[in-house]
Design a protein around this motif. Structure first.
Motif, PDB file in Angstrom:
ATOM      1  N   ILE A  71       0.831  -1.203   0.000  1.00 54.32           N
ATOM      2  CA  ILE A  71       0.000   0.000   0.000  1.00 54.32           C
ATOM      3  C   ILE A  71       0.867   1.255   0.000  1.00 54.32           C
ATOM      4  N   GLN A  72       0.603   2.142  -0.943  1.00 58.76           N
ATOM      5  CA  GLN A  72       1.279   3.432  -0.956  1.00 58.76           C
ATOM      6  C   GLN A  72       0.423   4.415  -0.158  1.00 58.76           C
ATOM      7  N   CYS A  73       0.973   4.917   0.925  1.00 62.37           N
ATOM      8  CA  CYS A  73       0.238   5.876   1.738  1.00 62.37           C
ATOM      9  C   CYS A  73       1.065   7.140   1.930  1.00 62.37           C
ATOM     10  N   TYR A  74       0.376   8.186   2.254  1.00 67.18           N
ATOM     11  CA  TYR A  74       1.022   9.477   2.505  1.00 67.18           C
ATOM     12  C   TYR A  74       1.743   9.466   3.853  1.00 67.18           C
ATOM     13  N   HIS A  75       1.128   8.814   4.840  1.00 60.97           N
ATOM     14  CA  HIS A  75       1.674   8.825   6.194  1.00 60.97           C
ATOM     15  C   HIS A  75       1.272   7.529   6.901  1.00 60.97           C
ATOM     16  N   LEU A  76       2.236   6.861   7.516  1.00 56.72           N
ATOM     17  CA  LEU A  76       1.999   5.668   8.319  1.00 56.72           C
ATOM     18  C   LEU A  76       2.350   6.009   9.763  1.00 56.72           C
ATOM     19  N   VAL A  77       1.347   5.924  10.651  1.00 57.68           N
ATOM     20  CA  VAL A  77       1.536   6.292  12.053  1.00 57.68           C
ATOM     21  C   VAL A  77       1.496   5.033  12.909  1.00 57.68           C
ATOM     22  N   LEU A  78       2.591   4.767  13.616  1.00 56.02           N
ATOM     23  CA  LEU A  78       2.718   3.611  14.502  1.00 56.02           C
ATOM     24  C   LEU A  78       2.640   4.140  15.932  1.00 56.02           C
ATOM     25  N   HIS A  79       1.468   3.998  16.536  1.00 60.34           N
ATOM     26  CA  HIS A  79       1.165   4.679  17.803  1.00 60.34           C
ATOM     27  C   HIS A  79       1.117   3.670  18.954  1.00 60.34           C
ATOM     28  N   SER A  80       2.156   3.727  19.806  1.00 65.20           N
ATOM     29  CA  SER A  80       2.165   2.984  21.077  1.00 65.20           C
ATOM     30  C   SER A  80       2.002   1.483  20.911  1.00 65.20           C
ATOM     31  N   GLY A  81       2.610   0.932  19.880  1.00 63.46           N
ATOM     32  CA  GLY A  81       2.519  -0.507  19.668  1.00 63.46           C
ATOM     33  C   GLY A  81       3.799  -1.087  19.105  1.00 63.46           C
ATOM     34  N   GLY A  82       3.833  -2.403  18.965  1.00 60.94           N
ATOM     35  CA  GLY A  82       5.021  -3.100  18.488  1.00 60.94           C
ATOM     36  C   GLY A  82       4.905  -3.508  17.028  1.00 60.94           C
ATOM     37  N   ILE A  83       6.044  -3.514  16.348  1.00 60.99           N
ATOM     38  CA  ILE A  83       6.109  -3.937  14.948  1.00 60.99           C
ATOM     39  C   ILE A  83       6.337  -5.446  14.918  1.00 60.99           C
ATOM     40  N   PRO A  84       5.575  -6.193  14.144  1.00 62.56           N
ATOM     41  CA  PRO A  84       5.742  -7.655  14.101  1.00 62.56           C
ATOM     42  C   PRO A  84       7.160  -8.067  13.745  1.00 62.56           C
ATOM     43  N   VAL A  85       7.637  -9.092  14.424  1.00 61.29           N
ATOM     44  CA  VAL A  85       9.036  -9.502  14.261  1.00 61.29           C
ATOM     45  C   VAL A  85       9.323 -10.078  12.886  1.00 61.29           C
ATOM     46  N   GLU A  86       8.285 -10.585  12.209  1.00 58.39           N
ATOM     47  CA  GLU A  86       8.545 -11.239  10.925  1.00 58.39           C
ATOM     48  C   GLU A  86       8.759 -10.255   9.783  1.00 58.39           C
ATOM     49  N   LEU A  87       8.408  -8.980   9.991  1.00 54.40           N
ATOM     50  CA  LEU A  87       8.544  -7.994   8.923  1.00 54.40           C
ATOM     51  C   LEU A  87      10.002  -7.590   8.734  1.00 54.40           C
ATOM     52  N   LYS A  88      10.407  -7.476   7.468  1.00 55.45           N
ATOM     53  CA  LYS A  88      11.782  -7.160   7.119  1.00 55.45           C
ATOM     54  C   LYS A  88      11.830  -5.892   6.265  1.00 55.45           C
ATOM     55  N   LYS A  89      13.036  -5.354   6.120  1.00 59.00           N
ATOM     56  CA  LYS A  89      13.220  -4.136   5.335  1.00 59.00           C
ATOM     57  C   LYS A  89      12.685  -4.296   3.921  1.00 59.00           C
ATOM     58  N   VAL A  90      12.896  -5.448   3.330  1.00 56.99           N
ATOM     59  CA  VAL A  90      12.468  -5.679   1.953  1.00 56.99           C
ATOM     60  C   VAL A  90      10.951  -5.547   1.813  1.00 56.99           C
ATOM     61  N   ASP A  91      10.208  -5.777   2.903  1.00 52.21           N
ATOM     62  CA  ASP A  91       8.748  -5.673   2.852  1.00 52.21           C
ATOM     63  C   ASP A  91       8.273  -4.247   2.622  1.00 52.21           C
TER      64      ASP A  91
END
Length: 212
Positions: A130-150
Motif C-alpha cells: 500500500i502506498q500511503c502518505y503517512h503511516l503512524v505507529l502509535h504505542s505498539g510493536g512492529i511484528p518480528v517477521e517484517l523485514k526491510k524488503v517488505d
C-alpha cells in the motif's frame, strides 16, 4: 485421538466510518484500534477532524466481555493461537472494507495503528504494498517477521511516525530502543520518533495536527 482441522466459510463483520468520501475529501484515514476497543468508540478520537477528512475504522473480529460484570465488550485482532491463519482472515477482511469504501485514489491516505493495531496496520501495508502518505505507529510493536524488503516499495516521500507516551507502562526503555532500532531498520530516514507527555493513550492532539 484428536485431530486439528480447518474449514473455509463466509462470515460478516462490521466496521465504522466518519464523514463522507466526496470530491472535496482531502485525506482518507484507515485506523486500527487497540486491544479492548470497539471501532465505534475508537472513532471518537477522530471526531474533531474537519469535513475534508474521511475516516474508516475496521472492527477487530474477536469480541469478548471485559471484567467480571459482563457489561463492557472489547475486541482483539490476534492472539498467539493460530496467528498465521487468523492474520490471513483479518487482512482479507481489511481488503474488503478498503475496496468497498475507497473507490478512487485518495489525495492523501493516512494509515494509523494504535497499540495492537500497529501489528495489523504494518502487516496489511507490507503484504498489500500500500502506498500511503503517512503511516503512524502509535504505542505498539512492529511484528518480528517484517523485514526491510517488505517496505522497499514505499515512495521516498512517505512519512512514517513512531509515537508513544513518555510514561507508557507498556513501553519500557528496552522496548523503546528495540522498536526504534527495528523501525529505523525497516523504514530508514522516513522514520520520525515522537515522544509525548502521557501514558498508554491515544494522542488526540497529534491526530488533529495531521488534519487538513
Amino acid at each position: 485421538m484428536t485431530h486439528k482441522k480447518n474449514i473455509s466459510y463466509s462470515t460478516i463483520n462490521s466496521y465504522h466510518t466518519q464523514g463522507e468520501l466526496t470530491e472535496n475529501t482531502e485525506t482518507v484515514w484507515l485506523v486500527f484500534h487497540g486491544l479492548g476497543y470497539l471501532s465505534k468508540y475508537f472513532l471518537r478520537y477522530f471526531s474533531e477532524l474537519p469535513a475534508s477528512n474521511f475516516v474508516i475504522c475496521p472492527q477487530a473480529p474477536s469480541k469478548y466481555y471485559q471484567g467480571t460484570n459482563f457489561k463492557h465488550v472489547g475486541a482483539s485482532w490476534l492472539t498467539k493461537v493460530d496467528t498465521e491463519t487468523e492474520t490471513i482472515n483479518v487482512l482479507n477482511y481489511i481488503d474488503a472494507v478498503f475496496n468497498k469504501e475507497v473507490t478512487t485514489t485518495p489525495k492523501k491516505l493516512i494509515i494509523l495503528g494504535y497499540s495492537q493495531g500497529v501489528s495489523i496496520a504494518t502487516r496489511w501495508v507490507a503484504s498489500r504494498k500500500i502506498q500511503c502518505y503517512h503511516l503512524v505507529l502509535h504505542s505498539g510493536g512492529i511484528p518480528v517477521e517484517l523485514k526491510k524488503v517488505d517496505f522497499d516499495y514505499m515512495d521516498k516521500n512517505t512519512q512514517v511516525t513512531y509515537l508513544y507516551g513518555d510514561k507508557d507502562p507498556y513501553i519500557t526503555e528496552a522496548r523503546k530502543t528495540e522498536e526504534q532500532l527495528k523501525g529505523t531498520n525497516l523504514f530508514g530516514e522516513k522514520l520520525e520518533s515522537i515522544v509525548f507527555k502521557g501514558v498508554h493513550e491515544v494522542n488526540k492532539n497529534y491526530i488533529n495536527s495531521l488534519s487538513d
